[in-house]
Motif scaffolding. Structure first.
Motif, mmCIF file in Angstrom:
data_model
loop_
_atom_site.group_PDB
_atom_site.id
_atom_site.type_symbol
_atom_site.label_atom_id
_atom_site.label_comp_id
_atom_site.label_asym_id
_atom_site.label_seq_id
_atom_site.Cartn_x
_atom_site.Cartn_y
_atom_site.Cartn_z
ATOM 1 N N ILE A 106 0.891 -1.168 0.000
ATOM 2 C CA ILE A 106 0.000 0.000 0.000
ATOM 3 C C ILE A 106 0.927 1.216 0.000
ATOM 4 O O ILE A 106 1.669 1.440 0.960
ATOM 5 C CB ILE A 106 -0.921 0.029 1.242
ATOM 6 C CG1 ILE A 106 -1.735 -1.260 1.368
ATOM 7 C CG2 ILE A 106 -1.814 1.271 1.219
ATOM 8 C CD1 ILE A 106 -2.713 -1.499 0.249
ATOM 9 N N TYR A 119 -2.770 0.589 -4.357
ATOM 10 C CA TYR A 119 -2.506 -0.825 -4.079
ATOM 11 C C TYR A 119 -1.543 -1.283 -5.171
ATOM 12 O O TYR A 119 -1.906 -1.316 -6.354
ATOM 13 C CB TYR A 119 -3.807 -1.625 -4.123
ATOM 14 C CG TYR A 119 -3.637 -3.079 -3.759
ATOM 15 C CD1 TYR A 119 -3.613 -3.462 -2.423
ATOM 16 C CD2 TYR A 119 -3.486 -4.048 -4.733
ATOM 17 C CE1 TYR A 119 -3.454 -4.788 -2.072
ATOM 18 C CE2 TYR A 119 -3.330 -5.376 -4.401
ATOM 19 C CZ TYR A 119 -3.308 -5.738 -3.066
ATOM 20 O OH TYR A 119 -3.139 -7.047 -2.718
ATOM 21 N N ARG A 128 -6.469 3.193 -4.702
ATOM 22 C CA ARG A 128 -7.306 2.631 -3.638
ATOM 23 C C ARG A 128 -8.157 3.712 -2.985
ATOM 24 O O ARG A 128 -9.304 3.483 -2.623
ATOM 25 C CB ARG A 128 -6.397 1.968 -2.601
ATOM 26 C CG ARG A 128 -7.105 1.290 -1.497
ATOM 27 C CD ARG A 128 -6.122 0.549 -0.624
ATOM 28 N NE ARG A 128 -6.829 -0.092 0.463
ATOM 29 C CZ ARG A 128 -6.278 -0.447 1.579
ATOM 30 N NH1 ARG A 128 -4.989 -0.258 1.773
ATOM 31 N NH2 ARG A 128 -6.986 -1.017 2.518
#
Length: 191
Positions: A106, A119, A128
């Motif tokens: 992440i 992501y 994300r």
């Protein structure tokens, strides 16, 4: 006697004439007083219709697959943001839910006050989440256009707005201040 009667009738006529004159003068002065009263009273003012600013709706919700699925139009990529001066805020390992033993990342970037979370897998990087507070960069201007289109579809300005797709998996939410977006959150669907 005749002279006394004439004198008496002359006095009577004189008295009557004076009485009539006083009465007429009194009426005339009453009319003048009424006229003065009318001119000294302020003229009635006409009230102007004041145009009221349109009242913004508290919350607007739009279901639109295109607006929810592509709120930036062309979505900013990690490479574009880094080349435009974005800074890496964090990198966190994340176990891939579909590939055993694969650890993804992440990646959080900060660009001109805006925050992007991607992501990252070996083969691709997916947005994300994004929190936009500065709408001056090109991606912010494109997002503002999306929000403006959504406001028009809702019939006017909104204080809070939510755009979602028919599946309710892609979401864009925004808060407005003075009719302009102040904060927008973009949350695309990720499995």
């Amino acid at each position: 006697m005749v002279s006394a009667a004439l004198l008496s009738s002359a006095k009577l006529v004189s008295a009557l004439a004076v009485s009539v004159a006083v009465s007429l003068g009194a009426c005339h002065s009453d009319d003048s007083a009424a006229a003065r009263a009318q001119t000294t009273q302020p003229a009635p003012t006409k009230r102007r219709a004041v145009a009221k600013a349109p009242v913004a709706k508290a919350t607007c919700v739009t279901t639109n697959d295109t607006l929810a699925g592509q709120p930036f139009g062309t979505e900013p990529t990690v490479a574009e943001l880094l080349s435009a001066g974005a800074k890496v805020v964090s990198r966190k390992p994340f176990a891939n839910l579909h590939e055993k033993g694969q650890t993804d990342t992440i990646l959080t970037l900060q660009h001109q006050g805006n925050q992007f979370e991607f992501y990252c897998m070996p083969e691709q990087r997916l947005l994300r989440r994004a929190v936009i507070t500065n709408f001056r960069p090109a991606y912010g201007q494109r997002l503002r256009q999306t929000l403006d289109v959504s406001a028009r579809l809702n019939g006017g300005s909104c204080i809070k707005m939510q755009i979602r797709d028919t599946e309710r998996v892609n979401n864009v939410s925004a808060t407005f201040s003075d009719g302009k977006p102040a904060v927008a959150r973009v949350e695309p669907y990720l499995d």
